[in-house]
Write a protein that holds these residues in place. Structure first.
Motif, PDB file in Angstrom:
ATOM      1  N   VAL A  87      51.844 122.321  -7.129  1.00 11.72           N
ATOM      2  CA  VAL A  87      52.824 121.689  -6.259  1.00 11.72           C
ATOM      3  C   VAL A  87      53.224 122.724  -5.208  1.00 11.72           C
ATOM      4  N   LEU A  88      53.030 122.355  -3.951  1.00 11.92           N
ATOM      5  CA  LEU A  88      53.488 123.172  -2.827  1.00 11.92           C
ATOM      6  C   LEU A  88      54.680 122.458  -2.210  1.00 11.92           C
ATOM      7  N   ASP A  89      55.729 123.221  -1.882  1.00 14.95           N
ATOM      8  CA  ASP A  89      56.921 122.583  -1.340  1.00 14.95           C
ATOM      9  C   ASP A  89      57.649 123.487  -0.360  1.00 14.95           C
ATOM     10  N   ASP A  90      58.741 122.959   0.189  1.00 11.83           N
ATOM     11  CA  ASP A  90      59.531 123.701   1.164  1.00 11.83           C
ATOM     12  C   ASP A  90      60.655 124.499   0.489  1.00 11.83           C
ATOM     13  N   VAL A  91      60.567 124.662  -0.821  1.00 15.07           N
ATOM     14  CA  VAL A  91      61.549 125.464  -1.560  1.00 15.07           C
ATOM     15  C   VAL A  91      60.942 126.813  -1.926  1.00 15.07           C
ATOM     16  N   GLU A  92      59.778 126.789  -2.544  1.00 10.40           N
ATOM     17  CA  GLU A  92      59.107 128.021  -2.971  1.00 10.40           C
ATOM     18  C   GLU A  92      58.328 128.690  -1.835  1.00 10.40           C
ATOM     19  N   HIS A  93      57.873 127.886  -0.857  1.00 10.94           N
ATOM     20  CA  HIS A  93      57.131 128.380   0.311  1.00 10.94           C
ATOM     21  C   HIS A  93      55.799 129.035  -0.059  1.00 10.94           C
ATOM     22  N   LEU A  94      55.237 128.646  -1.201  1.00  8.53           N
ATOM     23  CA  LEU A  94      53.937 129.188  -1.609  1.00  8.53           C
ATOM     24  C   LEU A  94      52.848 128.681  -0.675  1.00  8.53           C
ATOM     25  N   GLN A  95      51.801 129.492  -0.531  1.00  8.42           N
ATOM     26  CA  GLN A  95      50.631 129.111   0.242  1.00  8.42           C
ATOM     27  C   GLN A  95      49.425 129.215  -0.678  1.00  8.42           C
ATOM     28  N   LEU A  96      48.416 128.403  -0.403  1.00  6.92           N
ATOM     29  CA  LEU A  96      47.200 128.426  -1.198  1.00  6.92           C
ATOM     30  C   LEU A  96      46.037 128.790  -0.290  1.00  6.92           C
ATOM     31  N   PHE A  97      45.267 129.802  -0.690  1.00  9.04           N
ATOM     32  CA  PHE A  97      44.047 130.140   0.034  1.00  9.04           C
ATOM     33  C   PHE A  97      42.896 129.406  -0.626  1.00  9.04           C
ATOM     34  N   VAL A  98      42.215 128.584   0.169  1.00  8.21           N
ATOM     35  CA  VAL A  98      41.084 127.787  -0.291  1.00  8.21           C
ATOM     36  C   VAL A  98      39.822 128.360   0.357  1.00  8.21           C
ATOM     37  N   PRO A  99      38.961 129.004  -0.413  1.00 13.82           N
ATOM     38  CA  PRO A  99      37.772 129.605   0.192  1.00 13.82           C
ATOM     39  C   PRO A  99      36.738 128.567   0.623  1.00 13.82           C
ATOM     40  N   ARG A 100      35.779 129.002   1.397  1.00 12.75           N
ATOM     41  CA  ARG A 100      34.661 128.127   1.761  1.00 12.75           C
ATOM     42  C   ARG A 100      33.967 127.678   0.483  1.00 12.75           C
ATOM     43  N   GLY A 101      33.433 126.459   0.517  1.00 12.63           N
ATOM     44  CA  GLY A 101      32.737 125.950  -0.656  1.00 12.63           C
ATOM     45  C   GLY A 101      33.642 125.249  -1.652  1.00 12.63           C
ATOM     46  N   PHE A 102      34.800 124.820  -1.203  1.00 13.60           N
ATOM     47  CA  PHE A 102      35.740 124.092  -2.054  1.00 13.60           C
ATOM     48  C   PHE A 102      36.050 122.740  -1.428  1.00 13.60           C
ATOM     49  N   ALA A 103      36.172 121.706  -2.263  1.00  8.99           N
ATOM     50  CA  ALA A 103      36.729 120.434  -1.824  1.00  8.99           C
ATOM     51  C   ALA A 103      38.244 120.566  -1.932  1.00  8.99           C
ATOM     52  N   HIS A 104      38.964 119.934  -1.012  1.00  6.71           N
ATOM     53  CA  HIS A 104      40.413 120.099  -0.955  1.00  6.71           C
ATOM     54  C   HIS A 104      41.078 118.769  -0.626  1.00  6.71           C
ATOM     55  N   GLY A 105      42.222 118.528  -1.258  1.00 13.57           N
ATOM     56  CA  GLY A 105      43.009 117.348  -0.945  1.00 13.57           C
ATOM     57  C   GLY A 105      44.428 117.504  -1.451  1.00 13.57           C
ATOM     58  N   PHE A 106      45.276 116.570  -1.042  1.00 13.31           N
ATOM     59  CA  PHE A 106      46.657 116.590  -1.522  1.00 13.31           C
ATOM     60  C   PHE A 106      47.231 115.188  -1.486  1.00 13.31           C
ATOM     61  N   ILE A 107      48.300 115.013  -2.274  1.00  8.71           N
ATOM     62  CA  ILE A 107      49.072 113.772  -2.259  1.00  8.71           C
ATOM     63  C   ILE A 107      50.534 114.138  -2.039  1.00  8.71           C
ATOM     64  N   THR A 108      51.216 113.367  -1.194  1.00  8.22           N
ATOM     65  CA  THR A 108      52.628 113.615  -0.900  1.00  8.22           C
ATOM     66  C   THR A 108      53.500 113.070  -2.027  1.00  8.22           C
TER      67      THR A 108
END
Length: 181
Positions: free
Chosen positions: A102-123
């Motif tokens: 879970v990424l949010d506007d409270v923790e301000h964490l970032q995720l580094f996604v390298p090349r060769g990865f599928a990526h998605g998110f749900i709000t």
């Protein structure tokens, strides 16, 4: 900035230094020198994207193939999302494995996604503003993806499926098996 490893090879979480006082808060969303020192990687980000999504909007699981593959540094500016990555690098020790956070506007964490990865998110919140830097330009001809409900992946999107808002394009994505063959 603090680096936290994930279960996936080369995919990690970055926790910025957040300075708070009575006025609010401040943190650097990106500093090339700090990024390189913290991660040991030299990544030249060339494109910055932002999406605004309503609760239940599922975007992904996307990737670009070949020379146009992209590494991404993703974060949430407002709201919260369940962010999901899948290692689709056939020679990787974590091939076929997924990681979600879970990424949010409270923790301000970032995720580094390298090349060769599928990526998605749900709000997960009423609305989200999702921002990401890419190290390669978008190329429609190189775009592909994996269907969000592939049974072999068993992903938990943290919302009931009847709440999902998905584009027609994303509903037509191939299975994991089809996408990586």
């Amino acid at each position: 900035m603090e680096l936290q490893k994930t279960i996936l090879k080369d995919c990690f979480i970055l926790k910025p230094n957040v300075f708070k006082d009575e006025r609010g808060l401040f943190y650097e969303t990106y500093n090339q020198n700090v990024f390189e020192k913290t991660t040991g990687l030299k990544v030249d980000f060339v494109q910055d994207n932002q999406s605004v999504s309503s609760k239940g909007t599922l975007r992904g699981l996307h990737f670009q193939n070949g020379e146009m593959a992209q590494a991404k540094l993703v974060r949430v500016v407002r709201g919260s999302v369940m962010d999901v990555v899948i290692d689709i690098r056939k020679n990787s020790e974590t091939f076929g494995k997924s990681f979600s956070i879970v990424l949010d506007d409270v923790e301000h964490l970032q995720l580094f996604v390298p090349r060769g990865f599928a990526h998605g998110f749900i709000t997960l919140s009423q609305q989200s503003i999702f921002s990401y830097k890419c190290d390669n330009y978008y190329d429609k001809a190189s775009e592909s993806g994996i269907i969000y409900n592939d049974a072999t992946l068993g992903l938990d999107w943290h919302l009931p499926e009847e709440e999902f808002i998905i584009s027609e394009k994303d509903l037509e994505l191939p299975t994991f098996e089809e996408a990586v063959s």
